[in-house]
Enzyme design. Structure first.
Site, PDB file in Angstrom:
ATOM      1  N   ASN A 195    -102.532 -61.390 -14.105  1.00 45.55           N
ATOM      2  CA  ASN A 195    -102.530 -59.926 -14.015  1.00 45.55           C
ATOM      3  C   ASN A 195    -103.818 -59.476 -13.326  1.00 45.55           C
ATOM      4  O   ASN A 195    -104.906 -59.601 -13.887  1.00 45.55           O
ATOM      5  CB  ASN A 195    -102.444 -59.343 -15.434  1.00 45.55           C
ATOM      6  CG  ASN A 195    -102.429 -57.819 -15.443  1.00 45.55           C
ATOM      7  OD1 ASN A 195    -102.609 -57.180 -14.403  1.00 45.55           O
ATOM      8  ND2 ASN A 195    -102.231 -57.242 -16.616  1.00 45.55           N
TER       9      ASN A 195
ATOM     10  N   CYS B  51    -103.794 -50.550 -15.421  1.00 46.72           N
ATOM     11  CA  CYS B  51    -102.820 -51.266 -14.588  1.00 46.72           C
ATOM     12  C   CYS B  51    -101.895 -50.345 -13.809  1.00 46.72           C
ATOM     13  O   CYS B  51    -101.121 -50.815 -12.973  1.00 46.72           O
ATOM     14  CB  CYS B  51    -102.004 -52.235 -15.438  1.00 46.72           C
ATOM     15  SG  CYS B  51    -103.014 -53.579 -16.072  1.00 46.72           S
TER      16      CYS B  51
ATOM     17  N   HIS C 215     -95.183 -54.476 -12.049  1.00 48.89           N
ATOM     18  CA  HIS C 215     -96.519 -54.921 -12.429  1.00 48.89           C
ATOM     19  C   HIS C 215     -96.412 -56.308 -13.069  1.00 48.89           C
ATOM     20  O   HIS C 215     -95.456 -56.594 -13.783  1.00 48.89           O
ATOM     21  CB  HIS C 215     -97.156 -53.932 -13.415  1.00 48.89           C
ATOM     22  CG  HIS C 215     -98.526 -54.358 -13.822  1.00 48.89           C
ATOM     23  ND1 HIS C 215     -99.526 -54.570 -12.906  1.00 48.89           N
ATOM     24  CD2 HIS C 215     -99.052 -54.663 -15.034  1.00 48.89           C
ATOM     25  CE1 HIS C 215    -100.612 -54.969 -13.546  1.00 48.89           C
ATOM     26  NE2 HIS C 215    -100.349 -55.045 -14.832  1.00 48.89           N
TER      27      HIS C 215
HETATM   28  N1  COA Z   1    -102.865 -70.048 -26.615  1.00 49.74           N
HETATM   29  C1  COA Z   1    -102.261 -70.488 -27.714  1.00 49.74           C
HETATM   30  N2  COA Z   1    -101.896 -69.691 -28.717  1.00 49.74           N
HETATM   31  C2  COA Z   1    -102.165 -68.375 -28.606  1.00 49.74           C
HETATM   32  C3  COA Z   1    -102.810 -67.848 -27.468  1.00 49.74           C
HETATM   33  C4  COA Z   1    -103.168 -68.739 -26.454  1.00 49.74           C
HETATM   34  N3  COA Z   1    -103.778 -68.350 -25.327  1.00 49.74           N
HETATM   35  N4  COA Z   1    -102.946 -66.524 -27.627  1.00 49.74           N
HETATM   36  C5  COA Z   1    -102.395 -66.220 -28.816  1.00 49.74           C
HETATM   37  N5  COA Z   1    -101.934 -67.344 -29.411  1.00 49.74           N
HETATM   38  C6  COA Z   1    -101.287 -67.467 -30.692  1.00 49.74           C
HETATM   39  C7  COA Z   1    -101.609 -66.337 -31.631  1.00 49.74           C
HETATM   40  O1  COA Z   1    -102.826 -66.575 -32.316  1.00 49.74           O
HETATM   41  C8  COA Z   1    -100.428 -66.343 -32.557  1.00 49.74           C
HETATM   42  O2  COA Z   1    -100.594 -67.341 -33.520  1.00 49.74           O
HETATM   43  P1  COA Z   1    -100.123 -67.098 -35.047  1.00 49.74           P
HETATM   44  O3  COA Z   1     -98.641 -66.890 -34.937  1.00 49.74           O
HETATM   45  O4  COA Z   1    -100.527 -68.356 -35.692  1.00 49.74           O
HETATM   46  O5  COA Z   1    -100.866 -65.890 -35.476  1.00 49.74           O
HETATM   47  C9  COA Z   1     -99.280 -66.748 -31.649  1.00 49.74           C
HETATM   48  O6  COA Z   1     -99.878 -67.393 -30.504  1.00 49.74           O
HETATM   49  C10 COA Z   1     -98.444 -65.582 -31.170  1.00 49.74           C
HETATM   50  O7  COA Z   1     -99.329 -64.534 -30.749  1.00 49.74           O
HETATM   51  P2  COA Z   1     -98.814 -63.210 -30.110  1.00 49.74           P
HETATM   52  O8  COA Z   1     -99.985 -62.333 -29.800  1.00 49.74           O
HETATM   53  O9  COA Z   1     -97.687 -62.663 -30.921  1.00 49.74           O
HETATM   54  O10 COA Z   1     -98.225 -63.804 -28.766  1.00 49.74           O
HETATM   55  P3  COA Z   1     -97.318 -63.103 -27.729  1.00 49.74           P
HETATM   56  O11 COA Z   1     -96.086 -63.845 -27.565  1.00 49.74           O
HETATM   57  O12 COA Z   1     -97.226 -61.627 -27.974  1.00 49.74           O
HETATM   58  O13 COA Z   1     -98.138 -63.309 -26.394  1.00 49.74           O
HETATM   59  C11 COA Z   1     -99.504 -61.977 -24.954  1.00 49.74           C
HETATM   60  C12 COA Z   1     -99.431 -62.741 -26.254  1.00 49.74           C
HETATM   61  C13 COA Z   1    -100.875 -61.336 -24.844  1.00 49.74           C
HETATM   62  C14 COA Z   1     -99.290 -62.955 -23.825  1.00 49.74           C
HETATM   63  C15 COA Z   1     -98.390 -60.910 -24.938  1.00 49.74           C
HETATM   64  O14 COA Z   1     -98.422 -60.180 -26.129  1.00 49.74           O
HETATM   65  C16 COA Z   1     -98.469 -59.969 -23.800  1.00 49.74           C
HETATM   66  O15 COA Z   1     -98.218 -60.329 -22.684  1.00 49.74           O
HETATM   67  N6  COA Z   1     -98.761 -58.684 -24.082  1.00 49.74           N
HETATM   68  C17 COA Z   1     -98.685 -57.626 -23.134  1.00 49.74           C
HETATM   69  C18 COA Z   1     -99.642 -57.795 -22.028  1.00 49.74           C
HETATM   70  C19 COA Z   1     -99.573 -56.592 -21.170  1.00 49.74           C
HETATM   71  O16 COA Z   1     -98.540 -56.152 -20.755  1.00 49.74           O
HETATM   72  N7  COA Z   1    -100.695 -56.015 -20.910  1.00 49.74           N
HETATM   73  C20 COA Z   1    -100.683 -54.834 -20.170  1.00 49.74           C
HETATM   74  C21 COA Z   1    -101.813 -54.880 -19.363  1.00 49.74           C
HETATM   75  S1  COA Z   1    -101.396 -54.025 -18.022  1.00 49.74           S
END
Ligand code: COA
Length: 332
Positions: free
Chosen positions: A286, A116, A256
């Site tokens: 993204n 990214c 980003h």
């Molecule tokens: N829909 C519903 N629930 C979901 C889900 C979805 N699409 N994806 C994950 N969950 C659930 C998980 O299973 C978890 O459930 P649990 O608590 O029962 O285990 C819960 O939601 C929380 O998961 P978590 O991974 O902690 O969520 P989050 O708030 O961190 O959001 C992302 C997930 C991926 C959106 C977030 O972590 C993120 O944006 N990460 C960084 C992305 C990034 O910057 N990437 C860089 C690339 S350049």
């Protein structure tokens, strides 16, 4: 003679027609619109559905739009750089193909990849070419067909990414417009948290790797999120302090677009009102290397000559950084 700086003098963009909505994702994986919107800010993303077409298809379209808008003779382009994490194929660069297709027959061309951060690092690279006086017209294209490396049964990744590309022309300025400063960093310890494991030299493609879905993006979201928030905020703040700028001096933050919460945390750290923050995550998700040039293209009409813009990115590697740029033209 005045110092040469590298100014952006034209932009173009392309996003595929197909809109993948949160509603449609609800039919594919166990998720829902409310979760996606509140956790990420994404409402829809674009997907390139055209059979047999890759990142170059979008890169060419974005470049052609720029050429048309600027009334540029492609033969005048000296260099074409394609920033992408999803090249058309290995070994033959996507940029070589793109340059030929747009008629940049007097240019050389190559790809750069840093997940990214690819486009941000590309800005650093091409601005150095311009500042050196070596080249005068450099086309930097950022684009990714993320749908080619996403597992649409994995709800943790498939909701985030989309396809798209943007193109930006860099030219020399002797009036001080363009890139003013940069701060770029990497940390290879981060690669276990965000990567595509197979298909490279460590784990070449095999029946086994395909069966085990190793050709798709694997992300440990929470860890990546934590690093993204602190690093993007840190570098944006650094850009202000080391250039003796206050928030009043900043017209735009172009961050980003990985998660709306990361964008807001970055803006908060430098106490910038959200009205000064470029945002298109709700409609594109993204788009990896496509994100920053798509932002510039979407906001081009609002930009004024002399505006100070802070670009900030974070991505796989880990890789991150920020660039301060003075906008060079009024588009209206
Ligand atoms: N829909 C519903 N629930 C979901 C889900 C979805 N699409 N994806 C994950 N969950 C659930 C998980 O299973 C978890 O459930 P649990 O608590 O029962 O285990 C819960 O939601 C929380 O998961 P978590 O991974 O902690 O969520 P989050 O708030 O961190 O959001 C992302 C997930 C991926 C959106 C977030 O972590 C993120 O944006 N990460 C960084 C992305 C990034 O910057 N990437 C860089 C690339 S350049």
């Amino acid at each position: 003679m005045n110092k040469i700086t590298a100014a952006i003098t034209a932009v173009g963009k392309y996003v595929p027609e197909y809109v993948l909505t949160n509603k449609e994702l609800e039919t594919m994986v166990d998720t829902n619109d409310e979760w996606i919107v509140t956790r990420t800010g994404i409402k829809e993303r674009r997907i390139l559905k055209k059979e047999g077409e890759g990142t170059s298809y979008m890169a060419i379209k974005a470049a052609e739009q720029l050429i048309e808008k600027k009334q540029l003779d492609p033969k005048e382009i000296d260099l074409v750089v394609v920033a992408t994490a999803t090249p058309d194929m290995f070994a033959a660069s996507t940029a070589a193909y793109v340059a030929s297709k747009i008629g940049a027959s007097n240019a050389f061309a190559f790809d750069i990849e840093s997940a990214c951060s690819s486009f941000l690092y590309g800005m650093s690279l091409v601005s150095s070419y311009i500042e050196s006086g070596k080249y005068k017209k450099v086309l930097l294209i950022g684009g990714d067909k993320m749908s080619s490396i996403i597992d649409y049964t994995d709800r943790a990744t498939c909701i985030i990414f989309g396809d798209g590309a943007g193109a930006v022309l860099f030219e020399p300025s002797t009036d001080g417009y363009g890139v003013q400063d940069e701060f770029l960093r990497t940390d290879g310890a981060g690669r276990e948290f965000l990567h595509v494991e197979a298909g490279g030299s460590v784990m070449p493609a095999s029946e086994e790797t395909v069966k085990n879905k190793k050709h798709f993006v694997h992300q440990e979201g929470r860890t990546v999120f934590k690093h993204a928030v602190s690093n993007m905020a840190d570098v944006s703040e650094k850009m202000l302090t080391r250039n003796n700028l206050t928030k009043e001096d900043i017209n735009w933050l172009a961050p980003h677009q990985a998660n709306m919460r990361i964008i807001e945390a970055t803006a908060n750290r430098i106490d910038l009102d959200m009205s000064k923050v470029m945002v298109n995550i709700h409609k594109y998700g993204n788009t990896t290397s496509g994100t920053l040039p798509l932002l510039i293209a979407d906001y081009e009409e609002q930009l004024k000559k002399g505006d100070n813009i802070i670009f900030a990115a974070f991505g796989g590697g880990f890789s991150w950084g920020s660039i301060l740029l003075k906008w060079a033209y009024d588009s209206k």
